[in-house]
Each structure stands twice: as C-alpha cells, then as structure tokens.
Design an enzyme around this catalytic site. Structure first.
Site, PDB file in Angstrom:
ATOM      1  N   GLY A 118       9.989 -17.341 -15.124  1.00  0.00           N
ATOM      2  CA  GLY A 118       9.450 -15.761 -14.589  1.00  0.00           C
ATOM      3  C   GLY A 118      10.617 -15.134 -13.924  1.00  0.00           C
ATOM      4  CG  ASP A 142      11.937 -22.390  -6.709  1.00  0.00           C
ATOM      5  OD1 ASP A 142      11.483 -22.673  -6.576  1.00  0.00           O
ATOM      6  OD2 ASP A 142      13.625 -21.726  -7.028  1.00  0.00           O
ATOM      7  NE  ARG A 200       7.672 -25.638  -9.442  1.00  0.00           N
ATOM      8  CZ  ARG A 200       8.566 -25.321  -9.487  1.00  0.00           C
ATOM      9  NH1 ARG A 200       8.849 -24.584  -8.438  1.00  0.00           N
ATOM     10  NH2 ARG A 200       8.925 -24.931 -10.436  1.00  0.00           N
TER      11      ARG A 200
HETATM   12  C1  S3P Z   1      14.405 -16.525  -7.697  1.00  0.00           C
HETATM   13  C2  S3P Z   1      13.421 -16.438  -7.481  1.00  0.00           C
HETATM   14  C3  S3P Z   1      12.078 -17.613  -6.388  1.00  0.00           C
HETATM   15  C4  S3P Z   1      12.045 -18.550  -6.972  1.00  0.00           C
HETATM   16  C5  S3P Z   1      12.622 -18.746  -8.778  1.00  0.00           C
HETATM   17  C6  S3P Z   1      14.075 -17.989  -8.350  1.00  0.00           C
HETATM   18  C7  S3P Z   1      14.897 -15.694  -8.490  1.00  0.00           C
HETATM   19  O1  S3P Z   1      11.042 -16.908  -6.863  1.00  0.00           O
HETATM   20  O2  S3P Z   1      11.186 -19.450  -7.022  1.00  0.00           O
HETATM   21  O3  S3P Z   1      13.053 -19.570  -9.022  1.00  0.00           O
HETATM   22  O4  S3P Z   1      15.964 -15.682  -8.707  1.00  0.00           O
HETATM   23  O5  S3P Z   1      14.571 -14.538  -7.743  1.00  0.00           O
HETATM   24  P1  S3P Z   1      10.417 -15.467  -6.313  1.00  0.00           P
HETATM   25  O6  S3P Z   1      11.128 -14.222  -6.247  1.00  0.00           O
HETATM   26  O7  S3P Z   1       8.734 -15.103  -6.637  1.00  0.00           O
HETATM   27  O8  S3P Z   1       9.773 -16.086  -4.798  1.00  0.00           O
END
Ligand code: S3P
Length: 428
Positions: free
Chosen positions: A86, A313, A344
């Site tokens: 993501g 996380d 989750r």
């Molecule tokens: C992340 C932000 C978080 C986290 C993901 C990594 C990042 O997600 O859960 O594992 O590196 O910016 P969200 O920004 O969607 O909360």
C-alpha cells in the site's frame, strides 16, 4: 521456552520505501545504509527503476540512489506493480500525479481490493488526472500526470500514506500544499524531506497538526540515510519476551519515533518490563536499544482512537498479548484495520477464537477478556497477511501446543528471515 539474547531486526519498512522515493526525486546521489530488502520494498525499487531511476546495489548491501531531480523520471513502458504494498502504491500515486507522462499502476489480489480514492480524490483536486474501477478507487489506476496546484486538505483518518502522497505531489506543485491531521500520523516523510533540505513547516494545532510545504521545491541530494530497525518487526519479539517466563532480550537500534512506538508504550502501561537504553538520533530519527524481560503481571488496557496511529500495525499483536493480561482490553477507533493487507479485525478475532480466547468483534476494534490459556494444534488463517502470520506465531509460542500457519511465506513482505531470527533467540 523462553526468549534470550540480542537481536537487530530488519530495517524499517516505511523509511526504506521513502529512501527510494525521495532519493529518486532528489538531485544527486543518496547513500542508503541498512536498507530493508523485503518483498514490499523491492516492489518500490522495481517501480522506480522502471521509470528510469538508477540504483546501485553495493556489495556491502548499501544502496546508492541516483536521483536526478523532480522531473527526471521517464514514462514507464510497462504496468507498474506495487504487489502487496500500500505504501508503494499510495506514495507513488502522489509522484505520478505530477509527472509529465502516462502510467498504469497495479498490485496483487489484496492491494487491488484496497481503497485508493483517499489519495486519488485530493490529488484530483490538485489537478491530477487519474482513472480506474469504482471511479478511481481501485487499482489498476491510469494516471496522466501534469501540472499541479497546492491545496488544503483535512486528513481525517490520520493516514501517513495519504499525507505523504500529498506532500510528494506538493513538492512539484505551484503554491502551498497543506495537510491537517486530527493527530500526527507517522512523520518519516517530513523528517526525510527536511534531511533533504526541503523547507517544510509543521504547526501544532489545538487539536492535531498542520503540515505545509511550498512548491515547487527541489530536494537536495548528496545525503546519507541510515535506516534503523523496524519497531513493527521488533514488536513480535518484544511481545514473545514479555509473555514467555525466563525471557530477557535486547533489541538493538530500534526506531522509537513517537509516531511509531505506541505498542511499546502500551506494553509498559500493561505492566511490561520494557526499557529504552542508549537513546540517540540518526538521519533525523530517534532510535534506542529496547530491553525486554518476561513480565508476569500484565493488566488489560484501553486503546483510545488517538493512540491508534502510533500502533496501527501492532494491534493484532496487542490483541494476542491482551489474552494473557488480567482483565479486559478494549481497542477502539481502529476501523482502518479492516482495509489493511487483510481485514485485520476479522482475521485476529477469528484466529484468537480458534485458539480459545474470549474476544468480541467491534466495527472499529475488539474487546479481549483475559486471561485465558491459548490452545495450540489449530490451523491459523493468515489471509496472506504478514503481520497476522507473525502475531499468531507469537500466539503459538504461548499456547499449549504449536499452531500451523496456512501461508508462512507471506512474512517475506516485511521480514523474510523472521523464522530464522526466532530460532536464534528462542531457547528451550
Ligand atoms: C505506512 C502507513 C500506515 C501503515 C502502513 C505503512 C507508511 O498506513 O499501516 O503499514 O509507511 O506510511 P496508513 O497511512 O494508511 O495508516
């Protein structure tokens, strides 16, 4: 069984992604020390190489990211694949929105189900042209980049991926880009941009913060980034040490940025014997060695919505620990867990119940009633989610027998050598 010894877990995933992406936009080489080599971060590396970025991988394992400036990337002739990541997808949408070319971005089965409109919508407001299924919510997305203008955006979910995408787009845009958050989400993008001499302002508000960047601004290259150990990976070993009698573990060089160390702070609040030693700063990030001992008197706690971003996380793992604490643990304001690599909340509740725990599912969290013995001998459904796989490996250690994961290989997303490291510190 107990956990004993010293461990330097793999480097931080969030910072490793950003080292490639911000390094690609900088003008000049960036030396990256201790870069995390995992499935997710390799996806980022491949995506930027497909856009012409040169990255030298030295024998020592260090990377030299040869950034040539904000507009130096070139149109990719193939679909860019963020795989399970993501962070790769959302941060890259911010970059692609501003590039003077066309690109298509996709991901694996899990990522193609995750919501992208949260970044696409504000990027469109900045002038980007993005299209895809569900009105641009789902990958694959087609982006025709072009000139952008700064906007003011309220980041209601306090998502660091959304904030980062907008700040990266904002670097290229005309005018000021402002992102307001109800509470500060992980701030690695801001810290790294400052390391690259970008003029960026963080203004504390009565409720939340405001981050501002004036564009266009070219990040200066020639920097060195040291990537510390990932607290989200260290968390599994900290939890195992807290739960297993006789344990004593030193986790070295861990990132303890206050937007990331919420799990360690919550463990202490539950009565865990956990301390930071030798606190120091590297590449604008606070790090420390984390000493953890078996903690026989854990108490249930409440996790409030404003505490969620700093431990998002780690919440499945916190639920596992909570089954071994006296009293009730309530986690609220964590609906975001439902749109991570898997749902989750569902995955945690389902697997904990299989192991005999007493858990209630809430729309935005969980209630865990402790303390209950956990049953081994069950098959854990990971849903291909690395953090579920590792959290339930820890649950298996405290159960009356081992558990079986349906897909242990998914740990490679963030921690390819997880089971080897566990063998190193797990003593009979
Ligand atoms: C992340 C932000 C978080 C986290 C993901 C990594 C990042 O997600 O859960 O594992 O590196 O910016 P969200 O920004 O969607 O909360």
């Amino acid at each position: 069984m107990r956990i004993e010894g010293e461990l330097r877990v793999p480097s931080d995933k969030s910072i490793s992604h950003r080292a490639i992406i911000i390094g690609a936009l900088a003008e000049g080489d960036t030396l990256v020390k201790n870069w995390l080599r995992s499935a997710d971060t390799t996806a980022t590396l491949r995506v930027y190489r497909q856009m012409g970025l040169e990255v030298e991988e030295k024998e020592s394992g260090e990377l030299v990211v040869k950034g040539r400036g904000l507009f130096s990337l070139r149109e990719p002739d193939r679909v860019l694949d963020a795989q399970n990541s993501g962070t790769t997808a959302r941060l890259s949408l911010g970059v692609l929105a501003a590039q003077p070319f066309f690109a298509v971005l996709t991901g694996d089965d899990s990522l193609r189900r995750r919501p992208m409109l949260r970044v696409v919508k504000p990027l469109r407001e900045m002038g980007a042209s993005v299209d895809g299924r569900e009105g641009g919510n789902l990958l694959p997305l087609a982006v025709r980049g072009g000139p952008l203008r700064g906007i003011s955006f309220f980041n209601k979910k306090a998502s660091a991926q959304v904030k980062s995408a907008l700040l990266l787009a904002g670097l290229h845009a005309e005018g000021t880009t402002e992102v307001e958050e109800p509470y500060l989400s992980r701030d690695h993008t801001e810290r790294m941009l400052r390391l690259f001499e970008v003029d960026l302002e963080t203004v504390p508000l009565e409720r939340g913060v405001l981050v501002k960047v004036k564009g266009p601004q070219q990040p200066t290259g020639g920097k060195e980034i040291f990537v510390p150990a990932d607290p989200s990976s260290a968390a599994f070993f900290a939890a195992a040490a807290v739960l297993l009698p006789g344990s004593h573990l030193l986790l070295k060089e861990v990132l303890v940025n206050p937007t990331r160390d919420g799990f360690f702070r919550k463990l202490r609040q539950m009565g865990a014997l956990l301390e930071y030693e030798n606190p120091r700063e590297l590449s604008m990030e606070p790090i420390a060695d984390v000493r953890v001992r078996h903690s026989p008197e854990l108490r249930g706690v409440e996790v409030f919505p404003e505490e969620v971003p700093a431990m998002i996380d780690e919440l499945p793992l916190l639920a596992v620990v909570a089954t071994q604490a006296e009293g009730t643990t309530v986690i609220r304001g964590a609906a975001e867990l439902r749109v991570k690599e898997s749902d989750r909340i569902k995955a945690t509740v389902e697997n904990l119940r299989k192991m005999g725990a007493r858990v209630e599912e809430l729309p935005d969290g969980m209630v865990i009633y402790g303390k209950t013995p956990l049953r081994g001998g069950v098959k854990i459904k990971t849903y291909g989610d690395h953090r579920i796989a590792m959290a339930f490996t820890v649950a298996g250690l405290v159960a009356d027998g081992p558990v079986e994961l349906d897909d242990p290989s998914c740990v490679a997303v963030s921690y390819p050598r997880f089971f080897d490291d566990l063998k190193k510190v797990l003593k009979p």
